[in-house]
Design an enzyme around this catalytic site. Sequence first.
Site, mmCIF file in Angstrom:
data_model
loop_
_atom_site.group_PDB
_atom_site.id
_atom_site.type_symbol
_atom_site.label_atom_id
_atom_site.label_comp_id
_atom_site.label_asym_id
_atom_site.label_seq_id
_atom_site.Cartn_x
_atom_site.Cartn_y
_atom_site.Cartn_z
ATOM 1 N N GLY A 35 43.462 -5.844 99.061
ATOM 2 C CA GLY A 35 44.142 -5.055 100.266
ATOM 3 C C GLY A 35 43.061 -4.709 101.416
ATOM 4 N N THR A 78 39.139 -3.976 100.489
ATOM 5 C CA THR A 78 38.565 -5.429 99.957
ATOM 6 C C THR A 78 38.269 -6.517 101.211
ATOM 7 O OG1 THR A 78 39.845 -5.017 98.069
ATOM 8 C CG2 THR A 78 39.298 -7.171 98.357
ATOM 9 N N ASP A 100 51.315 -1.746 98.752
ATOM 10 C CA ASP A 100 51.648 -0.780 99.878
ATOM 11 C C ASP A 100 52.191 -1.539 100.929
ATOM 12 O OD1 ASP A 100 50.652 0.956 98.042
ATOM 13 O OD2 ASP A 100 48.646 0.814 99.018
ATOM 14 N N GLU A 141 54.463 8.693 98.776
ATOM 15 C CA GLU A 141 53.490 9.450 98.454
ATOM 16 C C GLU A 141 52.843 10.261 99.728
ATOM 17 O OE1 GLU A 141 50.675 7.796 96.042
ATOM 18 O OE2 GLU A 141 50.548 6.216 97.225
ATOM 19 N N ARG A 144 65.731 17.768 90.900
ATOM 20 C CA ARG A 144 64.727 17.174 90.155
ATOM 21 C C ARG A 144 63.882 16.032 90.829
ATOM 22 N NH1 ARG A 144 66.325 20.937 87.737
ATOM 23 N NH2 ARG A 144 67.277 21.009 85.520
ATOM 24 N N GLN A 196 55.229 0.922 89.141
ATOM 25 C CA GLN A 196 55.405 0.111 90.455
ATOM 26 C C GLN A 196 54.245 -1.292 90.621
ATOM 27 O OE1 GLN A 196 56.197 3.181 93.895
ATOM 28 N NE2 GLN A 196 55.162 3.985 92.432
#
Length: 380
Positions: A117, A120, A142, A237, A283, A291
């Site tokens: 990614g 890297t 991502d 997230e 919930r 993933q």
Amino acid sequence: MIKKVAILANGGDVSGFNAVIRAIVKSAEKHDIECYGFIEGYRGLLKNEYIKLSTSQNSRACGILPKGGSIIGSSTNANVFNYKVEENGEIVYKDLSDKCVQNVKDDGFDCLFILGGDGTQKSARDLSLKGLKVIGVPKTIDNDVACTDITFGYNTAVSVATEALDRLHTTGETHHRIMVLEVMGRYAGWIALESGIAGGADIALIPEIPYDINKAVEKINRRKELGKNFSIVVVAEGAKPKDGEISVAEVRDNGKGVDNTKLGGAGEKVTKELQKLTGMEARCTVLGYTQRGGTPTSFDRVLSTKYGAKAMELAIEGKFNVLTVLKDGKLDCVSLEDVVGENKEIGAVSGNTKESNIRKVTMDDDLIKTARSIGICLGD
Ligand code: F6P
């Protein structure tokens, strides 16, 4: 003429790592080029640990196309320009990149294929400035690597998230609940947005649009008025409220110049607020590493194979220090210098810094327009 090459897989794993490795090895075999794999990414490069890769019967790279993970491992957060080492009982950070360069030169590798990614690829560019011939291949669930339309691993992550949303639908509908799904993606909302559309979410909250929780409440209430007693919410997230901060689960110490922030908690935060503000039961499900694991989708198998074959083609043409990319459906390459953008300082790697050149969702993206057109609430 290249005769001997090596592959290095670095960063969090994705489905498709092995498919890229296989394509590189197969293309190498076709041209009688010897192919090796460094073990555990940059860590293996530093320690000079590598294995021979071949696709002949019972060899390491045989039968790996549908296999999750990476047959040569991968290391997360190994920045060889700022490597964490223990010296006399103390933790110190050292620039050990010269050792990596020496290892490659001593053992006669003509090219290093670097699968990873943004962080890297930043190290790949930094190593290229030290004289290594490298070719990057964009990996990450991502989908946030600059200069390419898509990274391998992303499509599989979206498929897993979509299936989760489908499953949450039936249980949510049965119990008249708000079902929240937290997905990965770091500081980019690609997984949340695309799976939200594919999985029929009512609300999708992404980092690029700081949300107003009241907008989500309004959407749920409107649905209730229409007799729909459940709602599906996908939360990246990295999503954060308009006047609040990103949810951080942990701050680690994995070395300097790497992203030490472990995100987590955004889904739970939204769930609690929605329960309080709507009076409905809510919930939260955190999808996590499912993933990244397991077999790649057919899309990712093909994309990974295209990227691997293209990488070898570039090496044979003598085109180094580039990243294989997909632009408007066509395979191409761009200079690693363009990929790092303004993140020029050698050794600095990734994270949510203003220099880090990651590809976020833009407001003119078709996914945003489509979501808005069909009434998915984006929290604004
Ligand atoms: O970058 C890939 C990714 O899976 C992110 O989506 C997630 O935030 C992060 O890695 C998790 O990292 P780790 O494997 O270090 O927990």
